[in-house]
Design a protein around this motif. Structure first.
Motif, PDB file in Angstrom:
ATOM      1  N   PRO A   1       0.809  -1.219   0.000  1.00  0.00           N
ATOM      2  CA  PRO A   1       0.000   0.000   0.000  1.00  0.00           C
ATOM      3  C   PRO A   1       0.846   1.276   0.000  1.00  0.00           C
ATOM      4  CG  PRO A   1      -0.071  -1.039   2.153  1.00  0.00           C
ATOM      5  CD  PRO A   1       0.679  -1.968   1.231  1.00  0.00           C
ATOM      6  N   LYS A   2       2.168   1.117   0.156  1.00  0.00           N
ATOM      7  CA  LYS A   2       3.107   2.250   0.122  1.00  0.00           C
ATOM      8  C   LYS A   2       2.759   3.315   1.147  1.00  0.00           C
ATOM      9  CE  LYS A   2       4.476   1.326  -4.512  1.00  0.00           C
ATOM     10  NZ  LYS A   2       3.940   1.110  -5.754  1.00  0.00           N
TER      11      LYS A   2
ATOM     12  N   LEU B   1       0.279  -5.791   3.602  1.00  0.00           N
ATOM     13  CA  LEU B   1       0.104  -6.127   2.194  1.00  0.00           C
ATOM     14  C   LEU B   1      -1.372  -6.127   1.851  1.00  0.00           C
ATOM     15  CD1 LEU B   1       2.531  -9.149   1.761  1.00  0.00           C
ATOM     16  CD2 LEU B   1       2.842  -6.849   0.870  1.00  0.00           C
ATOM     17  N   ILE B   2      -1.654  -5.824   0.614  1.00  0.00           N
ATOM     18  CA  ILE B   2      -3.013  -5.944   0.089  1.00  0.00           C
ATOM     19  C   ILE B   2      -3.026  -7.184  -0.793  1.00  0.00           C
ATOM     20  CG2 ILE B   2      -4.765  -4.925  -1.410  1.00  0.00           C
ATOM     21  CD1 ILE B   2      -3.560  -2.165  -0.627  1.00  0.00           C
ATOM     22  N   VAL B   3      -3.925  -8.128  -0.464  1.00  0.00           N
ATOM     23  CA  VAL B   3      -4.075  -9.341  -1.264  1.00  0.00           C
ATOM     24  C   VAL B   3      -5.296  -9.134  -2.153  1.00  0.00           C
ATOM     25  CG1 VAL B   3      -4.454 -11.826  -1.233  1.00  0.00           C
ATOM     26  CG2 VAL B   3      -3.087 -10.759   0.563  1.00  0.00           C
TER      27      VAL B   3
END
Length: 62
Positions: free
Chosen positions: A14-15, A21-23
């Motif tokens: 997602p910075k 983390l985005i799954v």
């Protein structure tokens, strides 16, 4: 006994510096599993793979 299915998907950063983390789960996989946006999943590492499983919510949604 339920059949185990696997799908390789990409994770996105997602910075935002959170380390999370985005799954991204493809719509066809969500539909096949009867899941939708907002459903809860458990996460487990198994043999070097991330395993996601639906979590049954005992509280009714309002």
């Amino acid at each position: 006994m339920s059949q185990v299915k696997s799908k390789i998907v990409e994770c996105e950063d997602p910075k935002d510096g959170s380390g999370e983390l985005i799954v991204v789960i493809p719509p066809e996989v969500l539909a096949e599993l009867g899941l939708g946006v907002g459903d809860r999943l458990s996460l487990e590492m198994l043999d070097g793979k991330i395993v996601l499983k639906p979590v049954c919510d005992t509280k009714p949604r309002i």
